[in-house]
Design an enzyme around this catalytic site. Structure first.
Site, short mmCIF file in Angstrom:
data_model
loop_
_atom_site.label_atom_id
_atom_site.label_comp_id
_atom_site.label_asym_id
_atom_site.label_seq_id
_atom_site.Cartn_x
_atom_site.Cartn_y
_atom_site.Cartn_z
N SER A 243 0.82 -1.20 0.00
CA SER A 243 0.00 0.00 0.00
C SER A 243 0.87 1.26 0.00
CB SER A 243 -0.93 -0.07 1.21
OG SER A 243 -2.00 0.80 1.08
N ASP A 470 -8.94 -3.85 -6.08
CA ASP A 470 -8.42 -3.26 -4.85
C ASP A 470 -9.12 -1.93 -4.60
OD1 ASP A 470 -6.75 -1.83 -2.96
OD2 ASP A 470 -5.14 -3.22 -3.44
N HIS A 498 -7.60 -5.59 -0.57
CA HIS A 498 -6.45 -4.70 -0.67
C HIS A 498 -5.15 -5.48 -0.54
CE1 HIS A 498 -4.09 -1.14 -0.49
NE2 HIS A 498 -3.82 -1.21 0.80
#
Length: 529
Positions: A243, A470, A498
């Site tokens: 991320s 995502d 995610h």
């Protein structure tokens, strides 16, 4: 109310390992007389492709920084059995290093267990910005076993985060009130309440964090990573970032391309986007995730959003939010489930499809006037313990975001003008996300960064991983980052949730493990399910 863009939800609460992001980019002042890293277009730019590329720093370490690169760490047992911790010094300001203002950054490691020869250190970062890398490492270092056997697993909480000079802003009671603020104002009075909440939050950060607020940029954190690399004795950085951790890793690659070893960027960000575009893209990403949830939900006879269609399910959820806006639901405690907290709870569940059955149950409870379940999801997102104590992630997150990029909006009028585009991106979440993107407008420190490309010319092969549905880091970002980085290969996970690594795909895990252990880059265009 999210402090910026959606963050991460509690892995423990949702049985998930993925850690989430809040969209941002980076920049910093020119250090030690070095050429300043490339600056790109200002926030609001319509042509991100024109953004300048991040320029690498000189290969030679400046004499003023040698004491940091030459320091020795003193390790001691900490936390979970088998882990060691140490404190690493880093300059508050790389352009003016001074022992009087040094930061103390906490580092944790778990040494390679064997069998097989040790490869080196593997630094990890779970995202955020603001996620504790140390907490992540101590929870999940046992997996994957093959990688753990060959690497010393290492995590450093970035400056301003967790155990490394954490940014603080509000008391726990103040944070409770802040999270309940209405982020879909229906009147001028409610707009004033929202902007007042943003101002109070920013004022609290300024008074409690002081000069640290000016020095928590992503570029500074990436420079700290290079100091740690050297202190650990590694010639090159081996790294897994998820991320926001992908932006941190890509920034490192841009600054130090010759020092890149094996690097995995999972759930990638696109650094060439301005803040408004990032927020709009994420709004669409969460709409995609919600529609996937809704498509699954309506297959169940007990779906609390009905069984007609995905679009109807969205209308049902919007109606529930509207009802809670007028009449918050009881939760069994002093706090009630407001529209803001309910939205946060739903957003939290979008990060991992394994939370979908729980979300169905909690939505049904909320429809019946019981808000306890959605409040639990919201608390996990905000990292609020049952005793009412908040972790520092919700403070570190805007501190980094608002320094890295100029605010998406500078006034309520700008938000109102943008509402149609946000509602189009997501009829369910658009209005909430648009108003949430106003928070940096009141930040007490001016941004030091702008959008920019990262090419990292000369870097070793980098593996970029993207998940097709995502919510927080849309798949198009992974494609964009892989196209920017001169040595990148894109690995695609056709799935929900995610990030991809360690979330159930044998194909993804084997491919990444093979890359980390053997340096084998997957073939171009490789897809996994």
């Amino acid at each position: 109310m999210a402090t910026s863009r959606p963050l991460r939800t509690s892995a423990a609460a949702l049985a998930a390992t993925a850690l989430l992001i809040s969209g941002c980019s980076s920049g910093s002042s020119s250090p030690d007389g070095e050429a300043s890293p490339g600056r790109g277009t200002a926030a609001g730019a319509q042509r991100p492709a024109e953004a300048a590329s991040l320029a690498p720093l000189p290969a030679a370490t400046p004499a003023t920084l040698r004491p940091y690169y030459d320091q020795k760490l003193s390790w001691h047992p900490c936390g979970v059995a088998g882990f060691e911790c140490a404190t690493m010094k880093a300059p508050l300001d790389y352009s003016k290093p001074s022992a009087d203002t040094d930061l103390k950054l906490t580092v944790a490691r778990k040494k390679a267990t064997g069998p097989g020869s040790k490869i080196g250190s593997l630094q990890v970062n779970p995202g955020g910005p603001g996620g504790s890398a140390i907490e992540y490492l101590q929870r999940y270092a046992p997996q994957p076993a093959a990688v753990r056997a060959r690497y010393d697993m290492v995590a450093m909480d970035p400056r301003g985060v967790g155990r490394s000079e954490p940014v603080e802003c509000l008391t726990d009671k103040q944070m409770d009130r802040y999270t309940q603020t209405d982020v879909t104002p229906d009147s001028p009075a409610e707009v004033n309440q929202l902007t007042s909440a943003y101002r109070s939050f920013a004022k609290g950060c300024a008074s409690r964090a002081g000069q640290l607020l000016r020095h928590v940029s992503t570029i500074e954190a990436a420079r700290d990573m290079d100091v740690l690399r050297a202190v650990l004795g590694d010639k090159k950085l081996t790294y897994v970032g998820a991320s926001y951790g992908t932006f941190l890793g890509a920034t490192y690659a841009g600054l130090y391309p010759s020092r890149v070893g094996r690097m995995v960027l999972d759930g990638a960000m696109n650094p060439e986007l301005d803040s408004r575009t990032v927020n709009l893209n994420q709004t669409a990403g969460f709409d995609t995730a919600f529609r996937a949830f809704a498509a699954d939900c309506i297959k169940h006879k007990d779906c609390p959003l009905g069984t007609k269609s995905v679009d109807d399910a969205g209308r049902q959820l919007s109606a529930l939010f509207k009802k809670l806006d007028a009449h918050p639901a009881a939760t069994g405690e002093e706090r009630k489930l407001t529209e803001s907290l309910a939205t946060t709870g739903v957003v939290a569940a979008m990060y991992d499809q394994r939370a979908w059955p729980v979300l169905r149950e909690y939505l049904a409870q909320a429809e019946d006037g019981n808000g306890r379940g959605l409040l639990t999801l919201s608390d996990s997102y905000y990292e609020r313990d049952p005793n009412g104590t908040y972790a520092n992630q919700m403070y570190a997150n805007p501190a980094v975001n608002c320094l890295d990029l100029a605010s998406a909006f500078n006034s309520p009028a700008q938000v109102r003008a943008a509402l149609p585009s946000f509602r189009k991106a997501s009829p369910v979440f658009g209005e909430n996300f648009a108003w949430a993107a106003l928070n940096c407008a009141y930040w007490p420190v001016k941004p030091t960064g702008t959008a920019h490309r990262i090419e990292a010319k000369g870097a070793a092969p980098i593996l970029v991983v993207g998940t097709t549905r995502d919510p927080a880091t849309p798949y198009v970002w992974a494609k964009a980052l892989a196209a920017q980085l001169s040595s990148a290969t894109l690995l695609t996970y056709d799935g929900d949730g995610h990030t991809a690594y360690g979330r159930g795909s044998t194909c993804i895990d084997k491919t990444i493990n093979n890359y980390l252990l053997n340096g084998t880059v997957p073939p171009k265009g490789k897809h996994c399910k």
